[in-house]
Design a protein around this motif. Structure first.
Motif, short mmCIF file in Angstrom:
data_model
loop_
_atom_site.label_atom_id
_atom_site.label_comp_id
_atom_site.label_asym_id
_atom_site.label_seq_id
_atom_site.Cartn_x
_atom_site.Cartn_y
_atom_site.Cartn_z
N GLN A 191 0.80 -1.22 0.00
CA GLN A 191 0.00 0.00 0.00
C GLN A 191 0.84 1.28 0.00
N SER A 192 2.15 1.15 -0.19
CA SER A 192 3.00 2.33 -0.26
C SER A 192 4.08 2.11 -1.30
N ASN A 193 4.50 3.17 -1.93
CA ASN A 193 5.51 3.08 -2.98
C ASN A 193 6.90 3.21 -2.36
N THR A 194 7.69 2.16 -2.50
CA THR A 194 9.03 2.15 -1.89
C THR A 194 10.09 1.85 -2.94
N ASP A 195 10.05 2.56 -4.04
CA ASP A 195 11.01 2.33 -5.13
C ASP A 195 12.44 2.61 -4.65
N PHE A 202 -8.08 0.56 -8.16
CA PHE A 202 -7.28 -0.40 -7.39
C PHE A 202 -5.80 -0.06 -7.48
N ARG A 203 -5.35 0.28 -8.68
CA ARG A 203 -3.92 0.56 -8.87
C ARG A 203 -3.46 1.80 -8.15
N VAL A 204 -4.32 2.80 -8.02
CA VAL A 204 -3.91 4.05 -7.39
C VAL A 204 -3.68 3.87 -5.89
N GLN A 205 -4.27 2.83 -5.30
CA GLN A 205 -4.13 2.59 -3.87
C GLN A 205 -3.21 1.42 -3.54
N ASN A 206 -2.77 0.69 -4.57
CA ASN A 206 -1.91 -0.47 -4.36
C ASN A 206 -0.73 -0.41 -5.32
N PHE A 207 0.42 -0.83 -4.83
CA PHE A 207 1.65 -0.71 -5.61
C PHE A 207 2.30 -2.09 -5.78
N PRO A 208 2.92 -2.30 -6.94
CA PRO A 208 3.62 -3.58 -7.14
C PRO A 208 4.93 -3.63 -6.36
N VAL A 209 5.37 -4.83 -6.09
CA VAL A 209 6.65 -5.02 -5.42
C VAL A 209 7.76 -4.77 -6.43
N THR A 210 8.59 -3.78 -6.16
CA THR A 210 9.64 -3.42 -7.10
C THR A 210 11.00 -3.99 -6.71
#
Length: 405
Positions: free
Chosen positions: A193-197, A322-330
């Motif tokens: 649920q958070s972007n951690t690039d 859905f995509r705006v609130q969930n982030f893929p594992v990078t």
């Protein structure tokens, strides 16, 4: 490379339209062999002697029954899938030819085809077992009556198949199917649920070029992770999956080793998939693209079907929400919690611009499309104050105001 070829061939076989029919046909062939053996066994003879209605002693009658059923099922098969091909051609011409995989790969259609072919195989094998010899006439009566039962089942399958096909080629059904597959792929990929690039400079480390031109489809997850851990390196990709790459252009970088031996580089490339095709299960971005293409095709002057475009927009709206609130594992970690693979993913802004703006280009003068765009954007804005949403919302509102004037 052998393992990669085997994996690619295996996936191609199991996803083929002929895979399930072939399995079912072989099962019917085995069934026919077992039934004939049972028919001529002591238990089979005992059953036929006690059940007089199973007595079928005339070889010519048995041949006539089996031949008639075989010809009828062949005609049924040809008619059924000629109709499917006509409907597929219509769907491809009015929506997008990239949706054909969703229709051709339908498991129910393949099962029905397999049942038809299996019945034909069963009948042909049964026909070859009827013999007129000096010691008597061998007629597999129980197997013949089972064939009659199978032909009745085929007829009921045909009736349901007609209903199923007419429902499955509806535009709404196809759009919802693409949406459902894409949603499952999103839920599988976007689990945080958070972007951690993690940002790494492309100038750092060793650069590995693409071994051929094609679409970068991803990599073998466990194999590449094990490779990185064994070599104590970190791999970072320059492109997200679903991107066209050219041969000998940079594809990935390696941190941890100045130079990678040729044999290890070959092993590394064998774990990376570059080939054609659009598999939504592996790359959810393809689902967004296909829905966008369906909407654009529907808005083209030759088709002019804004209703279908609206259905695509609704599906895209749900996926974007859905995509705006969930982030893929990078960044992928090994069992020791050490980052080993860093993948590049498309941001929400990139997906939004690549999938919504083309629909806007084709439908900005259509009031029905504008109203639906406004409805979707207002709901997306409530979930997340993304600058790209706010900017485009103002554009749509301005266009609607000008039309009302």
């Amino acid at each position: 490379m052998v393992l990669k070829w085997f994996r690619f061939t295996y996936n191609k076989i199991i996803s083929s339209i002929a895979f399930i029919p072939a399995i079912i046909a072989l099962s019917f062939l085995l069934l026919s062999f077992i039934m004939v053996q049972f028919d001529f066994s002591e238990a089979g003879k005992s059953i036929k002697s006690n059940a007089h209605w199973l007595s079928l002693k005339d070889a010519s009658t048995a041949r006539s029954i089996i031949s008639t059923i075989t010809g009828g099922i062949i005609s049924l098969t040809v008619f059924s899938f000629s109709m499917v091909m006509i409907l597929l051609n219509q769907a491809a011409s009015q929506m997008s030819n990239r949706i054909l995989d969703k229709l051709i790969g339908n498991r129910f259609q393949q099962t029905v085809l397999g049942f038809y072919i299996g019945t034909i195989v069963y009948a042909l094998f049964l026909l070859s077992t009827i013999r007129d010899i000096n010691s008597g006439i061998y007629v597999p009566a129980i197997s013949t009556y089972l064939l009659i039962a199978l032909s009745v089942i085929d007829i009921f399958l045909f009736v349901y198949f007609l209903h199923y096909v007419t429902q499955s080629v509806k535009y709404g059904t196809i759009i919802h199917k693409i949406h459902d597959i894409t949603r499952k792929s999103l839920e599988k990929s976007c689990t945080i649920q958070s972007n951690t690039d993690i940002h790494l400079s492309q100038q750092e480390g060793t650069i590995i070029n693409a071994y051929k031109s094609g679409i970068f489809q991803g990599f073998t997850y466990d194999g590449l992770l094990s490779f990185c851990k064994k070599q104590d390196i970190v791999i970072y990709f320059f492109y997200p999956s679903g991107t066209m790459v050219l041969q000998n252009n940079p594809l990935l970088g390696i941190k941890g080793k100045a130079n990678l031996p040729e044999d290890l580089e070959k092993d590394l490339k064998s774990l990376i998939d570059i080939h054609r095709g659009q598999n939504i299960e592996s790359t959810y971005y393809y689902g967004f693209r296909q829905l966008m293409e369906v909407a654009i095709k529907a808005l083209s002057p030759g088709i002019n079907d804004p209703g279908t475009a609206v259905l695509s927009l609704q599906a895209l709206g749900d996926l974007l929400a859905f995509r705006v609130q969930n982030f893929p594992v990078t960044h992928i970690k090994d069992r020791d919690n050490v980052v080993r693979i860093i993948v590049k993913e498309r941001t929400f802004e990139e997906i939004f611009e690549e999938c919504i703006y083309p629909i806007w280009d084709y439908g900005k003068e259509d009031r029905l499309v504008l109203n639906e765009l406004l409805h979707v954007l207002l709901q997306l804005q409530k979930q997340c104050e993304q600058p790209v949403i706010i900017k485009f919302l103002k554009i749509v509102q301005s266009a609607l105001t000008e039309q009302n004037i």
